[in-house]
Structures are given as structure tokens and as C-alpha cells.
Design an enzyme around this catalytic site. Sequence first.
Site, short mmCIF file in Angstrom:
data_model
loop_
_atom_site.label_atom_id
_atom_site.label_comp_id
_atom_site.label_asym_id
_atom_site.label_seq_id
_atom_site.Cartn_x
_atom_site.Cartn_y
_atom_site.Cartn_z
N ARG A 170 37.74 14.51 57.53
CA ARG A 170 38.01 13.93 58.99
C ARG A 170 36.65 13.32 59.19
O ARG A 170 35.66 13.36 58.51
CB ARG A 170 38.46 15.23 59.65
CG ARG A 170 37.33 16.32 59.83
CD ARG A 170 37.34 17.23 60.83
NE ARG A 170 36.60 18.42 60.72
CZ ARG A 170 35.33 18.65 60.88
NH1 ARG A 170 34.68 17.58 61.32
NH2 ARG A 170 34.74 19.80 60.65
N LYS A 183 38.42 26.43 49.80
CA LYS A 183 37.16 26.31 49.45
C LYS A 183 37.03 26.67 47.76
O LYS A 183 35.86 25.98 47.22
CB LYS A 183 36.27 27.35 50.12
CG LYS A 183 35.81 27.03 51.71
CD LYS A 183 34.66 27.89 52.37
CE LYS A 183 34.36 27.09 53.45
NZ LYS A 183 35.27 26.72 54.49
N GLU A 238 29.77 33.91 46.62
CA GLU A 238 29.01 32.92 46.38
C GLU A 238 27.35 33.10 46.52
O GLU A 238 27.26 34.04 47.34
CB GLU A 238 29.23 31.67 47.07
CG GLU A 238 28.67 30.16 46.64
CD GLU A 238 29.32 29.18 47.41
OE1 GLU A 238 30.11 28.48 46.83
OE2 GLU A 238 29.00 28.98 48.57
#
Length: 455
Positions: free
Chosen positions: A303, A116, A200
Site C-alpha cells: 500500500r 510474514k 526470528e
Amino acid sequence: MIESLLVANRGEIARRIIRTARRLGIRAIAVHSEADAGLPFVTEADEAVCVGPANPAQSYRNVEAILAAAKSTGAQAIHPGYGFLSENADFARTVEASGLIWVGPGADAITAMGDKINARNLMAAAGVPVAPGTTDPAADLDAAVVAAAEIGYPVMVKAAAGGGGMGMGVATDEAALRTEYDKVRSFAERMFGDGSVLIERYFPRVRHVEVQILGLADGRVVALGERECSVQRRNQKLVEESPSPAVSPELRERILAAAVRAGEAVGYRNAGTVECLLVPRQRDAKGAGSASEEFFFLEMNTRLQVEHPVTELVYGVDLVEEQLRVAAGLAPTFDPDALAPRGHAIELRINAEDPKRFLPGPGVIRTWVEPTGEGVRVDSGYVEGNTVTPFYDSLMAKLIVNGATRAEAIERAKTAVAAFELAGPKNNLPFFAELLENEEFLSGDYDTAIVTRMR
């Protein structure tokens, strides 16, 4: 086109991939665990191979067993579905090194987006908006405390290698941060083998909106609209709809363009999803200004997504077919320069879980009668008499409806939920019946805390 395809997955997604493969005249090969031997995806495949016991590590994540099955059946390509090995870059590389076609993005793109922090940094460099946060892992608790103070509370503590809503915690102050940091780091080490932690900015009121992208064989990246995914429990989705009722034409243009830039930044090929947070405008005293305006990159899923059917219904495409065409080096079935959405689609995830606390409730399916009718589609992994075991995800089926408008889609969803006959395992159909009468949901002005408010 590919002539033979091994589906390295199970349940509804394996069955759904097999359905498209057979329509295209592709020989479909299933792999299954001992526990899944009686499920529809096994019997509907042209050939099936048992790859191990119920434990996923010994079956669906068993790379050697899956490659052996591909070799013994003469498979030309492997489709990983979602979950299990679908975002495993090493598996993708091994598949291609074995001379097989990998139906998915390149291993380098999977690697780039799998962390991430690395993904955030790449997106920021590509001009994609990212929320305030750390550009390197918080090496220890002290570093996390310093970072949080700079970012400003509340903050989200996230496993850098996490995904699917797992490995996250919210801290409203330093005391909470100290607890959440240790909890998330421990979970990340245990689940992902990587204890790296990202700090974050946390937004108390947000919407979760994602964009379906497709990297074509000719190198172009196209966006097939957005999906609203804000109906969640424990950061995991229950309902998705397209288009998002929160996204204006101007915002749509910006968010789709950002998603395309995200894909181009990593040379993306095949299907993928760029997930974003939408931060609503502050309301004034009269309640005006509720439309979402600001958005930030959250992550990229390299995906096919569980919720891909809503995009298929709105855009009139078969995303699995498009995946296979990209993997084979073929042009898409649609004109990339003339993509136009039509109508509205909603997906409800029918899980084997109780409708109040959402705890798993596996068991033998005594009754299973799927709803039918105009604008109703059911992608299911089970039939009557099957057993939903505790070894895998609780998803049993996806009920997808579409209509000319959101209101029509909602009415069709209400009728379909009422008509779905399901007995045996616990299930969340009663929750959906409640949601589809909820004024907040009906208004379209809801956020990721809607389920919490309902409970």
C-alpha cells in the site's frame, strides 16, 4: 485517466488523495463515519457519503457500505489509502469483481506478502536477505522453544499475520519465550484472526530502513530511494527521513536492488514498501565502524505508506498521481531510467498523544495554526474546531520539511515545530522539539532504541 475516485479512508490521507485527484480533474468521492462528518476531507470532496457509525467495523471496514457508496455515486475506482481495508486481498478482489478499478497492488501480491512467514520464504527464494528464523509457523510452545534454541537468543516472537508494529515481543531466554509466545499468539488471534507465530533472530541494535517501490503498468518495478524510520515508540514510527544517514552509496545500491527483486518476485504493481533491518557494524575501541553494513528483509507493505511525502519531496514526484496512472494503465510522469534524488526530507508525525508516555489524548482542537515557509509542508486531517475522537489512530498531521542538506532540513524542522500552534488535544510537538536538539539524532548515528534512551 480515471474520471471518478472513491477514497475508502479518512483524515489526512483521504484529504491528501482528494487533493491530487482534484488537481488532475478527477471527481473525488469521500466516505465517512458519523463521527467524521465535520472533518476537512468530507467538505473538500466533490461528493461525500456516510457509511456508518464511528466504529470502524461498521464504517471504514464495512465492505458492503463502501461498495454501495461507490455504486450510488458512479465511482470508477477506489483508493484505499493506508490502514483499514488497504491490505485486504478479499476487498481488492471484490472491488475488481464489481467492475471497479482498484488503486493498489493485485490481490495475489497482497496475499503473498500478508503472511510474514510466506513473505520471508518468497524473499529468500528471490535472493533477498532474510534474518535467521522459522520457515513454518511455530505450531505450539514446544516448537517455539526448539526453534529459538536453534536460532539463538535473543529472538523476536511475531504474529505472522501482523503489521504496523503490532503483535511482537522479545525473548532473551526460554522463560521469557514462554511468556511472549502465549501473549503474541493470543493477541494475534484476537486482532488478526490468525494465531500463527514466527520466531526470528532479534538484533538489539538495529536501524529500520525501507525502500519505496513502484510497480509500473508495463511490468517494470522501480525503486525510489530509501527512508530511515528508526525513531519509533512501541515499534511504531514517529519520524522518517530520506535519504537515510546510515546508508552508503554501496549499501544503497544493494538494498534498492534487493527491493526491486522483492517486487518482481510477486509481480508487483502500484506503490509498495519493502521494509528492512540494518545491523550496524561492531564498533572498535575507538568507536570506529559505526556504519550499517548488513541488512535483512522485514516485510512488504502492499500500500501507500504514511511517510510517502519524504520520498515525494526528494524525488519530485506525486506518488498518489503515480498510483492512479498505474491503475489506469498509463506510463509514469517520470523517466524510470533517470531517477535522481535531490536534497533531504524529514517527516514528523503529529499525534494526539502526550509527549512523554505517548498515550492517546483526544479532544477538541481549540487552536490549530500550521507553520509555513520555504521547504515546509503540512499534510493534516484536522482544522481548528474539529474534534479528535478516540475511535481512530491518533495521527492528526504530518509535518514534512526538506532542504538541500540534512542539516538544513533539521533547522527548518526546528523552526516549523516552534511555529506550529496546537491546543486542545495532547500532542507530541514538545517531543520533536527535544529530538531535534538530541545529539544522537543530530549525528545521524541512531537506532530504533533512541526514543527509549531519551525517556
